[in-house]
Design an enzyme around this catalytic site. Structure first.
Site, PDB file in Angstrom:
ATOM      1  N   GLY A 198       0.602  -1.012  -0.097  1.00  0.00           N
ATOM      2  CA  GLY A 198      -0.022  -0.007  -0.100  1.00  0.00           C
ATOM      3  C   GLY A 198       0.848   1.322  -0.131  1.00  0.00           C
ATOM      4  CG  HIS A 223       6.441 -35.796   1.557  1.00  0.00           C
ATOM      5  ND1 HIS A 223       7.739 -36.043   1.662  1.00  0.00           N
ATOM      6  CD2 HIS A 223       6.052 -34.370   1.863  1.00  0.00           C
ATOM      7  CE1 HIS A 223       8.311 -34.806   1.736  1.00  0.00           C
ATOM      8  NE2 HIS A 223       7.355 -33.850   1.822  1.00  0.00           N
ATOM      9  CD  GLU A 224       2.507 -32.680   1.436  1.00  0.00           C
ATOM     10  OE1 GLU A 224       2.357 -32.240   2.433  1.00  0.00           O
ATOM     11  OE2 GLU A 224       3.291 -32.637   0.668  1.00  0.00           O
ATOM     12  CG  ASP A 269       9.530 -30.652   3.052  1.00  0.00           C
ATOM     13  OD1 ASP A 269       8.816 -29.529   2.827  1.00  0.00           O
ATOM     14  OD2 ASP A 269       9.379 -31.754   3.027  1.00  0.00           O
TER      15      ASP A 269
END
Ligand code: ADP
Ligand code: MG
Ligand code: ZN
Length: 627
Positions: free
Chosen positions: A225, A442-443, A518
């Site tokens: 902004g 993995h997740e 990661d």
């Protein structure tokens, strides 16, 4: 010399061009002229056969002929008729025909005997046509160049208007924006209020001995902004706003940039009190003599002109110069010397409360479903700038429209957020069953560790929908804005990042490339812990890589503080140690909750997206069961 008429803003330009007759009358006339010239005279004549022509001559019905090459045209004494279609005859007196290629030696004698007037024209006449045709491309090119120049001029500073001060070289506008349109950014607003009151009543402030900075620099991430704030200052003060963007300076020929700066300052002074706003100044004010690509003459001239204008300001000129940049780190230091842009206002990314306010502003013109919780959305958008939030709501509205709904529902907002955060879904990307299973595990690894560790942020969502930036994702959002992070939090975060790799190793006995990101993020975090925050065993009381507070991109690269080779080695060892510990903690959790890991992976394979609450519930029931 200068006329300071209201200059239309660029957005109004297209309409103006149409309304202004001068812009299209001349091309139109040219077009008509060309069409007129191109209509051949023979369109008015009727083509007849040579036999018919001979018959007319023999019947003494031909008044005159014009012979040009093998073309014969002429006028009849009384009209002849020609059958065009079945049952449709046309009458004609003007005719044309062609002499047979084998010639007609008797024709001249015949014409003479019938007293027909014979005109001849040189066969070179077609050359006129060739001439026009070969000039046509040139005419077209000239026309294009002409149109192009006009466009340049209307955009400001065309090639023919160099040095003419009234050419539109910048945007001058009366602004309606006020501080109310800017949510959050309280610190910046507070400082700028002072400037507003100065612009409103310059004499009063001066009489009281107040001094106002001539140059104010707004620095901060893109979309926070800055431009909006600068406009709000002009709007609040009710003064004209002269603005130009740094990159505008660079599109023209050498020397134009400097002239533009001069004109900009001249005109702004004439209308004082006023504001000059130079947006994205990094485009012209990079550190001189350094950086990639070597020197840039035009840029340097422009910058020099800017600096000399700033220096040449009389204190009573009542013009405030503001500028904005996303990259304060690459700016030429000469710019921030006293008397130039010596007041720097940092515009931060919005906090949770700010984000809620910004959302409030942009939902005003949208219809929201009852299930939309702006507070929750504000919490779930850490790191979003004002522009990102606006964009998110916009996306949500588009999604709702695509589903033929007039009301934006929470799921539209969720989808829009995922799109903004992780990129578009990759439809048509087919993973094999095995890949899908690996991503799911993995997740799940991330999610289980995230949900199980006490200091980490709650898990919001786990997904294995492939997107442009990742094959899957685990989202965690903090419960509240945090300004200080404890070491425990950092350690848990490291463990969560390792969770994915741990699950792969445990379940498949191998590692995949999916953990690359990661590992990078974890390494960065661990480095900061060791180098800056004294969170390692070895460097408890020392920050070997003290960094400046503003971690804007750029400068830090390759310019960390000098440390000895031995220290550097120790830092590396400490970083590795932190990461290894994180890995081991994650592995412990996953072994412990293997049951939950398997179940979550299975659910993911089936449903592709699981809400964080489900993961948390699953772990809670498990603990109560085992108690
Ligand atoms: P910057 O110049 O810092 O890159 P802009 O001022 O151009 O950012 O912001 C882009 C848009 O994002 C603005 O036009 C406005 O719609 C929105 N925006 C950004 N920050 C805010 C804020 N604090 N309050 C309201 N709107 C904002
Ligand atoms: Mg901007
Ligand atoms: Zn991962």
């Amino acid at each position: 010399m200068t006329d300071n008429q209201q200059k239309p803003s660029p957005t109004q330009q297209p309409q103006n061009n149409l309304r202004n007759p001068r812009s299209w009358v001349i091309p139109l006339l040219l077009l008509i002229l060309m069409i007129w010239m191109l209509i051949p005279a023979n369109w008015r004549r009727t083509e007849i056969s040579y036999t018919e022509f001979r018959a007319h001559v023999e019947n003494d019905n031909v008044a005159q002929v014009t012979v040009q090459g093998d073309q014969i045209s002429g006028t009849l004494k009384s009209p002849g008729t020609k059958r065009v279609k079945k049952g449709e005859d046309v009458q004609y007196t003007e005719f044309e025909t062609y002499l047979p290629s084998f010639g007609d030696e008797e024709l001249m004698g015949l014409l003479e005997s019938k007293n027909v007037v014979v005109n001849t024209k040189p066969t070179s006449d077609p050359w006129l046509w060739y001439g026009i045709i070969s000039f046509l491309p040139l005419l077209l090119i000239l026309g294009l160049v002409y149109a192009q120049t006009r466009r340049f001029q209307s955009q400001g500073g065309g090639i023919f208007s160099v040095g003419k001060s009234q050419a539109r070289m910048y945007d001058r506008s009366e602004v309606e924006t006020t501080f109310d349109d800017v949510a959050g950014a309280e610190g910046g607003k507070q400082e700028l209020k002072e400037v507003v009151s100065f612009l409103r009543e310059p004499e009063k402030i001066r009489d009281m001995g107040g001094e106002i900075p001539k140059g104010i620099m707004l620095a901060g991430y893109p979309g926070t902004g800055k431009t909006l704030l600068a406009r709000a200052v002009a709007g609040e003060a009710g003064v004209p706003f002269f603005s130009i963007t740094g990159s505008d300076f660079l599109e023209m020929f050498v020397g134009v940039g400097a002239k533009r700066v001069r004109n900009l300052f001249q005109d702004a002074k004439k209308e004082a009190p006023s504001i000059i706003f130079i947006d994205e100044i990094d485009a012209i004010a990079r550190r001189r003599g350094a950086g990639l690509g070597g020197g840039h003459d035009e840029r340097e001239q422009t910058l020099n002109q800017l600096l000399s204008e700033l220096d040449g300001f009389e204190p009573n000129e009542n013009v405030v110069v503001m500028t904005a940049t996303n990259r304060p780190d690459i700016l030429d230091p000469a710019l921030s010397r006293p008397g130039r842009f010596d007041r720097k206002i940092t515009v931060d990314l919005p906090t949770t409360a700010d984000r809620e306010q910004i959302l409030d502003i942009y939902v005003r013109n949208k219809k929201l479903g009852d299930d939309v919780d702006l507070k929750a959305l504000a919490r779930g958008t850490p790191g979003f700038s004002g522009a990102d939030l606006r964009n998110l709501l916009n996306e949500a509205a588009l999604l709702a429209a695509r589903h033929n709904r007039e009301i934006i529902q929470w799921r539209d907002i969720e989808e829009a957020r995922d799109k903004v955060m992780m990129g578009l879904q990759r439809h048509g990307l087919t993973m094999t069953e095995e890949e899908k299973r690996m991503v799911a595990y993995h997740e799940s690894g991330h999610a289980i560790v995230g949900a199980a560790l006490p200091h980490s942020d709650p898990v919001h969502k786990v997904s294995i929908i492939p997107r442009s930036q990742a094959m899957g994702a685990t989202q965690q959002f903090p419960e509240q804005e945090q300004y200080i992070y404890r070491k425990e939090y950092m350690l848990d975060r490291l463990a969560v990042m390792m969770g994915g790799r741990c699950a792969e190793t445990l379940v498949f006995g191998t590692s995949t490339s999916g953990a690359a990101n990661d590992l990078q993020t974890a390494t960065q975090l661990a480095r900061s812990m060791v180098l800056e925050w004294g969170m390692s065993e070895r460097f408890k009381y020392m920050a070997p890589g003290g960094q400046s507070k503003e971690v804007f991109l750029g400068e830090q690269l390759g310019k960390s503080r000098e440390i000895s080779e031995r220290t550097a080695q120790e830092v590396d060892e400490e970083v590795e140690e932190l990461l290894r510990e994180a890995y081991e903690r994650a592995m412990e959790v996953i072994r412990d909750k293997r049951w939950a890991l398997d179940r979550l992976a299975e659910m993911l394979e089936e449903r592709e997206e699981i809400a964080g609450e489900e993961v948390h519930e699953m772990l809670n029931t498990e603990t109560t069961e085992s108690d």
